[in-house]
Enzyme design. Structure first.
Site, mmCIF file in Angstrom:
data_model
loop_
_atom_site.group_PDB
_atom_site.id
_atom_site.type_symbol
_atom_site.label_atom_id
_atom_site.label_comp_id
_atom_site.label_asym_id
_atom_site.label_seq_id
_atom_site.Cartn_x
_atom_site.Cartn_y
_atom_site.Cartn_z
ATOM 1 N N ASP A 267 7.302 5.806 36.746
ATOM 2 C CA ASP A 267 8.658 5.948 37.274
ATOM 3 C C ASP A 267 8.980 4.937 38.377
ATOM 4 O OD1 ASP A 267 8.614 8.120 35.602
ATOM 5 O OD2 ASP A 267 9.204 9.586 37.129
ATOM 6 N N ASP A 268 10.259 4.833 38.650
ATOM 7 C CA ASP A 268 10.845 4.215 39.855
ATOM 8 C C ASP A 268 10.976 2.690 39.839
ATOM 9 O OD1 ASP A 268 10.945 6.815 40.668
ATOM 10 O OD2 ASP A 268 9.685 6.577 42.444
ATOM 11 N N HIS B 93 16.068 6.728 34.624
ATOM 12 C CA HIS B 93 15.642 7.552 35.761
ATOM 13 C C HIS B 93 16.811 7.636 36.760
ATOM 14 C CE1 HIS B 93 12.719 9.701 38.063
ATOM 15 N NE2 HIS B 93 12.425 8.745 38.929
ATOM 16 N N HIS C 103 18.488 7.016 41.843
ATOM 17 C CA HIS C 103 17.443 7.981 42.207
ATOM 18 C C HIS C 103 17.892 9.104 43.150
ATOM 19 C CE1 HIS C 103 13.332 9.435 43.011
ATOM 20 N NE2 HIS C 103 12.998 8.763 41.949
ATOM 21 N N TYR D 16 12.634 13.566 40.918
ATOM 22 C CA TYR D 16 11.944 14.751 41.465
ATOM 23 C C TYR D 16 11.797 15.866 40.422
ATOM 24 C CZ TYR D 16 13.991 12.140 45.295
ATOM 25 O OH TYR D 16 14.407 11.109 46.101
ATOM 26 N N HIS E 36 3.530 6.394 38.938
ATOM 27 C CA HIS E 36 4.584 5.518 39.475
ATOM 28 C C HIS E 36 4.117 4.073 39.477
ATOM 29 C CE1 HIS E 36 5.777 9.504 40.751
ATOM 30 N NE2 HIS E 36 7.004 9.032 40.861
HETATM 31 ZN ZN LIG Z 1 11.343 8.869 40.744
#
Ligand SMILES: [Zn+2]
Ligand SMILES: *[C@@H]1O[C@H](CO)[C@@H](O)[C@H](O)[C@H]1NC(C)=O
Ligand SMILES: *[C@@H]1O[C@H](CO)[C@@H](O)[C@H](O)[C@H]1NC(C)=O
Ligand SMILES: *[C@@H]1O[C@H](CO)[C@@H](O)[C@H](O)[C@H]1NC(C)=O
Ligand SMILES: *[C@@H]1O[C@H](CO)[C@@H](O)[C@H](O)[C@H]1NC(C)=O
Ligand SMILES: *[C@@H]1O[C@H](CO)[C@@H](O)[C@H](O)[C@H]1NC(C)=O
Ligand SMILES: *[C@@H]1O[C@H](CO)[C@@H](O)[C@H](O)[C@H]1NC(C)=O
Length: 255
Positions: free
Chosen positions: A45-46, A100, A104, A141, A197
């Protein structure tokens, strides 16, 4: 008379509570686990962050596929040339690119139009930079509510969470994450949907290769989220657009 008072009271109550949730509206499916036996979906993610290419190439080196849940403007702006290039690299390597959200946020804290904007703005960027639209979104989250599921359904996108968390983004060190992976593999689950991540340097340096080798040694197939669910990753796949001045993140001052 009494009924009129009651109706007025009810109307006032509803008005103060903001727009009423339409309980009949369709809700997006939420996938928490893989379903195809003996598959593991490693997810990251991210990004698209500076290590995305490292993760992509590590997966490829072992004949594995992974899934990246990326943002439009979180660590980096998706339209920046180097950021778009690393996203295209991972996409062209056959890894799954999924949503995503644009920036965020905790979607549970947003209203309907704000949730829709978070989905649509990133879909616009995916169409421009990659030429596709994703079928999957991981809420930041892992947070969602009925309103989030309804706005997602209106955009034809399903939600994906996870059933294993390496803990890499919440201060768990990578040796502890490795122990957690070890213990999970020792319990022989039929599938696993693992959260990691790509923004964590120790995940990139140690955890990805460790997990790939362990799962492969245990006989699991490392596949994308779509493959582990037996579904299509994208609503459509076509040619990317060409860079123009719409390839820009609002409030992005550094370019
Ligand atoms: Zn995230
Ligand atoms: C799942 O796959 C494993 C390993 O290939 C196999 O041993 C097991 O019998 C399969 N289980 C089911 C329910 O198909
Ligand atoms: C959603 O919130 C934004 C502010 O963040 C506001 O401008 C907009 O009017 C709100 N929309 C609805 C439908 O409440
Ligand atoms: C969602 O899918 C339906 C049925 O295929 C289609 O009619 C609709 O236009 C789609 N909505 C969006 C936002 O793509
Ligand atoms: C990692 O975390 C575990 C459990 O919290 C702890 O025992 C260990 O000392 C930590 N290792 C490092 C290198 O920080
Ligand atoms: C995980 O298991 C492997 C054996 O498969 C072992 O070599 C390694 O030390 C274990 N790692 C941790 C952190 O427990
Ligand atoms: C990522 O890859 C680059 C280029 O191969 C390398 O220089 C760098 O050390 C790698 N970063 C990590 C965290 O592994």
């Amino acid at each position: 008379m009494l009924r009129k008072t009651f109706t007025l009271l009810l109307a006032a109550l509803l008005a103060s509570a903001g727009p009423v949730l339409d309980r009949a509206a369709p809700k997006a499916v939420v996938y928490e686990s893989c379903v195809v036996n003996n598959t593991v979906a490693l997810t990251f993610d991210d990004g698209p962050y500076i290590y995305m290419t490292n993760v992509s190439e590590m997966l490829t080196q072992y004949g594995a596929k992974g899934t990246f849940f990326v943002n439009g403007n979180n660590y980096d702006c998706i339209y920046d040339e180097d950021v778009a290039a690393r996203l295209q690299h991972a996409y062209n390597a056959g890894h799954q690119i999924s949503s995503h959200t644009w920036s965020h946020p905790d979607l549970k804290k947003l209203n309907a139009s704000e949730i829709t904007d978070q989905i649509v703005s990133l879909n616009t960027a995916f169409k421009a930079v990659l030429g596709m639209r994703p079928n999957f979104l991981r809420p930041p989250y892992g947070n969602y509510n009925t309103l989030v599921r309804q706005q997602a359904a209106a955009q034809n996108i399903s939600l994906v969470t996870w059933d294993f968390d390496s803990g890499d983004s919440v201060g768990v060190n990578y040796t502890q994450s490795e122990t957690d992976y070890n213990n999970t593999i020792a319990s022989r689950p039929s599938t696993l949907l693992a959260l990691n991540h790509e923004t964590e340097v120790n995940t990139v340096k140690y955890l990805v290769e460790f997990a790939i080798k362990k799962f492969q040694a245990a006989g699991y197939k490392l596949v994308t989220v779509a493959e582990c669910l037996g579904l299509e990753p994208y609503a459509f796949v076509g040619q990317p657009g060409t860079r123009d001045d719409t390839w820009d993140c609002p409030d992005d001052d550094d370019n």
